[in-house]
Design a protein around this motif. Structure first.
Motif, short mmCIF file in Angstrom:
data_model
loop_
_atom_site.label_atom_id
_atom_site.label_comp_id
_atom_site.label_asym_id
_atom_site.label_seq_id
_atom_site.Cartn_x
_atom_site.Cartn_y
_atom_site.Cartn_z
N VAL A 32 -42.88 40.49 56.86
CA VAL A 32 -43.04 40.81 57.78
C VAL A 32 -43.28 39.93 59.43
O VAL A 32 -42.48 39.90 60.13
CB VAL A 32 -43.92 42.41 58.37
N SER A 33 -44.42 39.39 58.64
CA SER A 33 -44.31 38.17 60.35
C SER A 33 -42.79 37.34 60.46
O SER A 33 -43.08 37.05 61.67
CB SER A 33 -45.64 37.34 59.60
N GLU A 34 -41.96 37.28 59.40
CA GLU A 34 -41.01 36.23 60.04
C GLU A 34 -40.04 37.42 60.68
O GLU A 34 -39.18 36.90 61.45
CB GLU A 34 -40.57 36.03 59.11
N ARG A 43 -46.69 42.71 65.57
CA ARG A 43 -46.48 43.85 63.85
C ARG A 43 -47.00 45.26 65.09
O ARG A 43 -46.34 45.92 63.79
CB ARG A 43 -47.88 43.15 63.43
N LYS A 44 -47.48 45.67 65.37
CA LYS A 44 -47.57 47.33 65.63
C LYS A 44 -46.33 47.36 65.57
O LYS A 44 -46.47 48.72 65.11
CB LYS A 44 -48.92 47.29 66.44
N GLU A 51 -43.01 51.64 57.54
CA GLU A 51 -44.24 51.62 56.35
C GLU A 51 -44.51 50.14 56.01
O GLU A 51 -45.43 49.87 56.22
CB GLU A 51 -43.60 52.63 55.20
N ASP A 52 -42.93 49.22 55.31
CA ASP A 52 -43.02 48.52 55.00
C ASP A 52 -41.49 47.93 55.62
O ASP A 52 -40.52 48.00 55.82
CB ASP A 52 -43.38 48.43 53.57
N LEU A 57 -35.16 47.93 54.63
CA LEU A 57 -34.50 47.70 53.68
C LEU A 57 -33.87 49.94 53.28
O LEU A 57 -32.23 49.77 53.85
CB LEU A 57 -34.56 47.25 52.52
N LYS A 58 -34.38 50.48 53.45
CA LYS A 58 -33.63 52.31 53.46
C LYS A 58 -33.57 52.19 54.89
O LYS A 58 -31.70 52.75 54.38
CB LYS A 58 -34.98 52.58 52.61
#
Length: 194
Positions: A32-34, A43-44, A51-52, A57-58
């Motif tokens: 997520v950081s990259e 990030r928030k 969610e992730d 991707l989905k």
């Protein structure tokens, strides 16, 4: 710009960053950081939308499926539409393989089902017009679902096992099955001899 437009812009930016990262890394190695660094967001904001990374991707695949389906309005025939899908697969094979590895067969099949359902429903309705017959709408949907499930499975198999059949063979075999069986099934359903 409305909140909805801003949200979509952020999601598309994250999807573009993910797509770029997938060109050089496995999905499991992307953080997520990259992605947030690439998009210049915090990030928030990422977690507000997804969610992730798997959810991103989905969403990306679903969004691209929607874009692909929109193109079908400009495509005149089933062969052209399947060519379009297979071009998309070849251009994005690394992403589709990542999706297969992370989401599994069923989720990826649902992605292709979405793409092929509209094409096949249209082919069925054109077949009815050409034959001068009509079947009930629920049967049209059933038939489109049936063929979409089969086509999605074949496309996934083609992605994972390309050595077994080349693109042209897969496409021609699918089209042959559709051309021969759809009219026969429609005739039988309408009470005519196949």
């Amino acid at each position: 710009m409305t909140n909805e437009e801003m949200s979509l812009k952020t999601k598309k930016s994250l999807a573009a960053a993910l797509k770029k990262a997938l060109e050089t890394k496995k999905l499991s190695k992307i953080t997520v950081s990259e992605l947030i660094r690439e998009c210049n967001i915090n990030r928030k904001t990422f977690y507000y939308h997804f969610e992730d990374i798997y959810a991103l991707l989905k969403w990306m695949l679903e969004e691209e499926a929607f874009e692909v389906v929109k193109q079908f309005d400009m495509i005149v025939n089933t062969e052209e539409a399947f060519c379009f899908i297979m071009d998309y697969i070849e251009e994005n094979k690394h992403i589709i393989n990542c999706a297969y590895d992370s989401m599994g067969y069923e989720e990826l099949k649902r992605f292709f089902h979405t793409d092929t359902h509209g094409i096949l429903l249209s082919a069925i309705q054109i077949g009815e017009e050409v034959l001068g017959i009509s079947v009930d709408e629920s049967f049209e949907e059933f038939l489109a679902d049936f063929y979409s499930e089969a086509a999605a499975g074949i496309l996934i198999d083609w992605i994972k096992n390309r050595v077994s059949q080349d693109r042209e063979t897969v496409m021609q075999d699918l089209l042959l099955i559709f051309r021969v069986s759809i009219p026969a099934i429609l005739k039988a359903r309408a009470g005519m001899e196949p």
